[in-house]
Design an enzyme around this catalytic site. Structure first.
Site, PDB file in Angstrom:
ATOM      1  N   HIS A 374      13.579  -9.016 -13.876  1.00  0.00           N
ATOM      2  CA  HIS A 374      13.202  -7.907 -12.954  1.00  0.00           C
ATOM      3  C   HIS A 374      11.591  -7.515 -12.558  1.00  0.00           C
ATOM      4  CE1 HIS A 374      16.979  -5.663 -14.441  1.00  0.00           C
ATOM      5  NE2 HIS A 374      17.008  -6.653 -15.315  1.00  0.00           N
ATOM      6  N   LYS A 565       8.543   8.523 -10.482  1.00  0.00           N
ATOM      7  CA  LYS A 565       8.929   7.198 -11.020  1.00  0.00           C
ATOM      8  C   LYS A 565       7.544   7.064 -11.819  1.00  0.00           C
ATOM      9  CE  LYS A 565       8.280   5.853  -6.772  1.00  0.00           C
ATOM     10  NZ  LYS A 565       9.332   4.551  -6.555  1.00  0.00           N
ATOM     11  N   ARG A 566       7.697   6.133 -12.875  1.00  0.00           N
ATOM     12  CA  ARG A 566       6.588   5.699 -13.630  1.00  0.00           C
ATOM     13  C   ARG A 566       5.433   5.809 -12.848  1.00  0.00           C
ATOM     14  NH1 ARG A 566       7.526   4.922 -19.425  1.00  0.00           N
ATOM     15  NH2 ARG A 566       5.711   4.008 -19.702  1.00  0.00           N
ATOM     16  N   LYS A 571       2.826   1.038  -7.850  1.00  0.00           N
ATOM     17  CA  LYS A 571       3.451   2.291  -6.971  1.00  0.00           C
ATOM     18  C   LYS A 571       2.737   3.300  -6.358  1.00  0.00           C
ATOM     19  CE  LYS A 571       6.933   1.875 -11.183  1.00  0.00           C
ATOM     20  NZ  LYS A 571       7.975   1.421 -10.537  1.00  0.00           N
ATOM     21  N   THR A 673      15.251   1.897  -8.102  1.00  0.00           N
ATOM     22  CA  THR A 673      16.643   2.096  -8.195  1.00  0.00           C
ATOM     23  C   THR A 673      16.729   3.765  -7.553  1.00  0.00           C
ATOM     24  OG1 THR A 673      16.143   2.368 -10.445  1.00  0.00           O
ATOM     25  CG2 THR A 673      17.736   0.571  -9.714  1.00  0.00           C
ATOM     26  N   LYS A 677      18.901   6.757  -5.140  1.00  0.00           N
ATOM     27  CA  LYS A 677      19.354   7.971  -5.645  1.00  0.00           C
ATOM     28  C   LYS A 677      18.787   9.147  -4.737  1.00  0.00           C
ATOM     29  CE  LYS A 677      18.707   5.990 -10.234  1.00  0.00           C
ATOM     30  NZ  LYS A 677      17.914   6.186 -11.542  1.00  0.00           N
TER      31      LYS A 677
HETATM   32  O1  H53 Z   1      13.499  -2.667 -13.255  1.00  0.00           O
HETATM   33  C1  H53 Z   1      14.184  -1.980 -12.424  1.00  0.00           C
HETATM   34  C2  H53 Z   1      13.738  -2.430 -10.957  1.00  0.00           C
HETATM   35  C3  H53 Z   1      12.044  -2.058 -11.110  1.00  0.00           C
HETATM   36  C4  H53 Z   1      11.250  -2.586 -12.073  1.00  0.00           C
HETATM   37  C5  H53 Z   1      11.987  -2.409 -13.435  1.00  0.00           C
HETATM   38  C6  H53 Z   1      11.618  -2.955 -14.599  1.00  0.00           C
HETATM   39  C7  H53 Z   1      11.295  -2.182 -15.688  1.00  0.00           C
HETATM   40  O2  H53 Z   1      11.412  -0.770 -15.602  1.00  0.00           O
HETATM   41  C8  H53 Z   1      10.697  -2.435 -16.953  1.00  0.00           C
HETATM   42  C9  H53 Z   1      10.458  -3.933 -16.981  1.00  0.00           C
HETATM   43  C10 H53 Z   1      10.579  -5.004 -15.776  1.00  0.00           C
HETATM   44  O3  H53 Z   1      10.248  -6.234 -15.965  1.00  0.00           O
HETATM   45  C11 H53 Z   1      11.094  -4.178 -14.603  1.00  0.00           C
HETATM   46  O4  H53 Z   1       9.944  -2.504 -12.312  1.00  0.00           O
HETATM   47  O5  H53 Z   1      11.649  -2.478  -9.740  1.00  0.00           O
HETATM   48  O6  H53 Z   1      14.642  -1.678 -10.063  1.00  0.00           O
HETATM   49  C12 H53 Z   1      15.849  -2.499 -12.746  1.00  0.00           C
HETATM   50  O7  H53 Z   1      15.892  -3.706 -12.077  1.00  0.00           O
END
Ligand code: H53
Length: 839
Positions: A374, A565-566, A571, A673, A677
């Protein structure tokens, strides 16, 4: 009473009984009954929360009927089951979603009204399980919804954190973290299963022995044993009977473990063991990416993975299947590397406990496991020091050495004498003080490896996982993320849902591609008018909420420009702030300037130890304090920071947005994601060519997407050619003015030092190329402002966005996983008659 008026659910033979019936009168009576017998209250003293509980149990009864039939069917039919291993889940409040999936929202609304109550007020009482940080945990929840809706047998395994992600408060403009006591008032959605508890070992040492047949064997003598108790939550599918299980593990002390200490009178010691055991699942680590390399974190990972795999083996053997067929019956998905230790653990269980030979065990393991990556951030790739790892999991260290040796023998054959290749592929990083690379373990132990968006998968193949791609190109595939339209459209945006369904029917809720039928309506003035009315009403709702909760008045006719978002530098929330300050300067220079009014809305949490992210939050609130009170500008610019961005609060935000900010540095956001939304709810996107933005733009059409910024390739090239952010500052007057205003202390009561780390960081390092993308972003935002003036065209564009967003349903993503990776098929669940089922 009588039959339910909605028979959309395939209910089978229906008995209008208080625990299964769907008529309004039955539901009303069941709520009253549960208030009395579950909450132990009578109406005069019952709180709203008591009524929420009474309703939750009413709905749970209806789900249980389906859940039990599902479990029974899976047992009897010997089906292949998807096992989703994830350290995080963010399911959001269950009640509303279950009402949607059961198809009983209208009846329950009326039953609640007949009880003198308001359904929205009861829904608001639910504490959401914040058992994740952000995208990764929410993706797991969307996937559980789609698995059930597609009638795929599945179990989600995870951790029942006693404290989930912290609640965020804003005090004096700064983020403050409050512990999330989500279980304080009880959780009606979980059922503990203490009879299915398992033991998990930690520490100690290993010893070899020869068994009766003369085989060399290893046994692990642990220093500590912790008991894992499963808590099960039903996950209902949309208008199907399938109800899968989310099984979360809680750590407890084993009853017997310290009895000796107890007998010897060491009562304190025995209780102490209990406390340390329970610490294991006490709290979720609040870091999104990268995660923190703490011992307790590794303990959590191993704990839930060991519990889950032991549980699977138990289920398998209960079905009287031979161990050799394990991978025909279970497909295990690793949600990132957090559960990757499962590969060594399954090997240990098969080889040490079930006495299977290594080669067969390895075939089973590789066939069973698949791995989703991810992230591309190098600092987010998990590694563990050999010292810590060996101390906690001595047997797993030996197993990993063995896996590595056999793997590198294979590599040596392919790359004769290429020692660089060996070092690059090894499960051990020999440079940074000897560390285990969990991504490498996941790749070697899995038959399939996937990224979460097209660009991300390509960058994995040429970047962090290139050596594995060269070795096993056939293992790699892309699975672009998706989100569930049940929660992210139907539940949170009933007005839009009704408008859509009135025009094209309801099929889109399960076949999101059917939204295409909206496209011709984008040219229908009366439909466009209704669309605008819906948007306007939803925006008014958010304005009312902000007025009530923050005492801040916003203009529902302004552009709602949202970044939620976080907080992370990649970002680039600070790029958004530079745009705001630029607009502010324009107005200050020319108070009469024509400008489309905007409301900038931010939401998101920062990891408690991430100082720069917290400083960016402070910058937003500080700029907000100045701007919102400045009579020159506050009719054109407003800034809102929505505290405590979580699933519950996000549900108010997505439907109301006009503009979705997806402005990460290209090549950094794996997928995103939230971007999906927003689009589903009719927002237009301003974004970079990053993650799934690229595919969203392809789907909705380049002319319906606001693109700016460098491409991933340009980012890489610029960084390689020694990027100099200062040059952008020197040559761009508006940028300079914005940064200078922040540095001057204008937004910090004259304190010029407060934002220095941020501004200095941008001028001298700027690792995420904020300054390089600044002008492109500003120009793009100017065209957004222009475009919003023409409401007809804007609305048409929004409708086309929704009409073409079908690909981003998690149903599509899950179908791809099922076909390409898991090789599982739907299993239809018939409802046995209730009385019969109970007998
Ligand atoms: O995963 C999302 C992605 C997003 C990515 C996130 C993510 C985390 O929330 C935590 C750890 C990690 O390695 C990745 O930042 O881009 O959409 C689901 O795939």
């Amino acid at each position: 009473s009588g039959q339910s008026d909605s028979m959309d659910v395939q209910t089978g033979p229906q008995i209008e009984d208080d625990r299964t019936g769907f008529s309004i009168e039955t539901l009303r009576r069941a709520i009253a009954d549960n208030l009395y017998y579950i909450q132990g209250k009578f109406p005069e003293i019952a709180t709203q929360y008591d009524y929420y509980m009474a309703l939750a149990y009413t709905v749970r009864d209806r789900i249980l009927h389906r859940w039990i039939n599902t479990v029974k069917t899976y047992r009897e039919q010997d089906v292949k089951v998807v096992c989703y291993l994830s350290a995080e889940y963010l399911p959001g409040p269950h009640l509303g979603n279950n009402l949607v999936n059961l198809g009983i929202y209208p009846q329950v609304e009326q039953a609640v009204r007949a009880s003198g109550l308001d359904l929205n007020a009861l829904l608001a009482e639910e504490e959401e399980p914040g058992l994740g940080n952000g995208g990764l945990g929410r993706l797991a929840a969307c996937y559980m919804d789609s698995l059930a809706t597609l009638e795929i047998p599945a179990i989600g395994y995870g951790i029942r954190y006693e404290y989930g992600i912290f609640d965020q408060e804003i005090r004096d403009g700064w983020q403050v973290e409050i512990t999330d006591k989500w279980l304080r008032l009880g959780n009606p959605w979980e059922i503990p299963r203490p009879e299915n508890a398992v033991d998990v070992k930690f520490g100690g040492y290993t010893e070899s022995y020869t068994d009766d047949q003369g085989h060399y064997r290893v046994r692990w003598v642990p220093h500590q044993v912790v008991k894992g108790v499963p808590y099960d939550t039903p996950i209902s599918g949309y208008r199907v009977n399938t109800t899968n299980t989310l099984r979360l593990w809680k750590a407890e002390a084993p009853e017997s473990f310290d009895f000796q200490a107890f007998n010897l009178g060491d009562y304190y010691g025995a209780v102490d063991t209990k406390i340390t055991s329970e610490n294991l699942t006490k709290v979720l680590y609040p870091n999104d990416e990268p995660i923190q390399g703490k011992q307790l974190r590794l303990e959590q990972q191993y704990f839930f993975v060991s519990c889950s795999l032991q549980n699977l083996l138990k289920i398998h053997l209960l079905r009287e299947d031979p161990l050799e067929t394990f991978a025909d019956k279970f497909a295990i998905q690793l949600n990132d590397t957090h559960p990757a230790i499962g590969i060594a653990e399954l090997m240990r269980l098969l080889v040490d406990e079930y006495l299977i030979n290594w080669e067969i065990a390895w075939d089973i393991t590789q066939e069973a496991f698949a791995f989703t990556n991810h992230t591309l951030l190098p600092e987010a790739l998990e590694t563990w020091s050999l010292e810590l790892f060996g101390r906690l999991l001595p047997r797993h260290l030996e197993i990993i050495y063995e896996i590595n040796q056999r793997f590198l023998d294979q590599v040596r054959l392919k790359y004769l004498g290429n020692t660089d290749k060996l070092a690059q592929l090894s499960l051990l990083d020999e440079r940074r003080g000897k560390r285990i690379r969990m991504a490498h373990l996941a790749c070697v132990g899995s038959h399939a490896i996937n990224g979460v968006a097209a660009l991300h998968t390509e960058l994995l193949k040429t970047g962090v996982l290139r050596d594995f791609y060269e070795l096993w190109p056939e293992k790699f595939s892309n699975k672009t993320n998706g989100v569930t339209p049940r929660r992210w459209m139907v539940l949170i945006n009933p007005r839009l849902t009704q408008l859509i369904s009135r025009n094209i029917g309801e099929s889109w809720i399960k076949q999101l591609d059917d939204l295409r039928q909206l496209a011709p309506l984008a040219n229908d003035p009366s439909f466009c008018h209704e669309w605008r009315q819906v948007k306007r009403a939803v925006k008014q709702d958010l304005a009312d909420y902000i007025q009530t909760t923050q005492g801040l008045t916003i203009n529902p006719d302004s552009i709602y420009d949202v970044q939620a978002k976080r907080f992370h530098e990649y970002k680039r929330q600070h790029l958004n702030v530079l745009h705001i300050v630029t607009l502010y300067n324009r107005i200050k220079h020319n108070p009469e300037i024509e400008m489309t009014p905007r409301t900038f809305i931010f939401g998101g949490k920062a990891a408690p130890g991430y100082r720069m992210a917290k400083l960016i939050i402070k910058l937003i609130t500080a700029v907000g304090d100045a701007v919102n009170q400045d009579p020159d500008v506050c009719d054109r610019i407003k800034i809102v920071f929505m505290p405590d961005f979580n699933v519950t609060n996000s549900q108010r935000i997505y439907p109301a947005a006009d503009l979705s900010e997806q402005i990460s540095t290209a090549g950094k956001e794996a997928s995103g994601t939230g971007n999906m939304k927003f689009s589903m709810n009719g927002a237009l996107t301003i974004g970079t060519l990053d993650g799934a933005n690229i595919e969203i733009r392809e789907a909705v059409g380049a002319e319906n997407f606001y693109l700016f910024g460098l491409t991933a390739q340009e980012v890489a090239d610029l960084k390689a050619s020694s990027y100099n952010p200062r040059a952008y500052y020197d040559s761009n007057a508006a940028l300079r003015e914005a940064l200078d205003l922040i540095s001057s202390g204008y937004f910090s009561h004259g304190d010029g030092s407060l934002f220095q780390p941020l501004v200095e960081g941008l001028l001298h390092h700027d690792p995420y190329l904020v300054l390089a993308d600044y002008q492109s972003y500003i120009d793009c935002q100017d065209s957004v402002g222009q475009a919003f003036q023409d409401q007809e065209t804007w609305t048409r564009t929004a409708i086309l966005n929704v009409a073409r967003i079908g690909k981003f349903s998690s149903d599509r993503a899950i179908r791809e996983y099922c076909q390409d990776i898991w090789h599982v098929d739907p299993v239809h669940i018939k409802l046995e008659e209730y009385v019969q089922a109970k007998a």
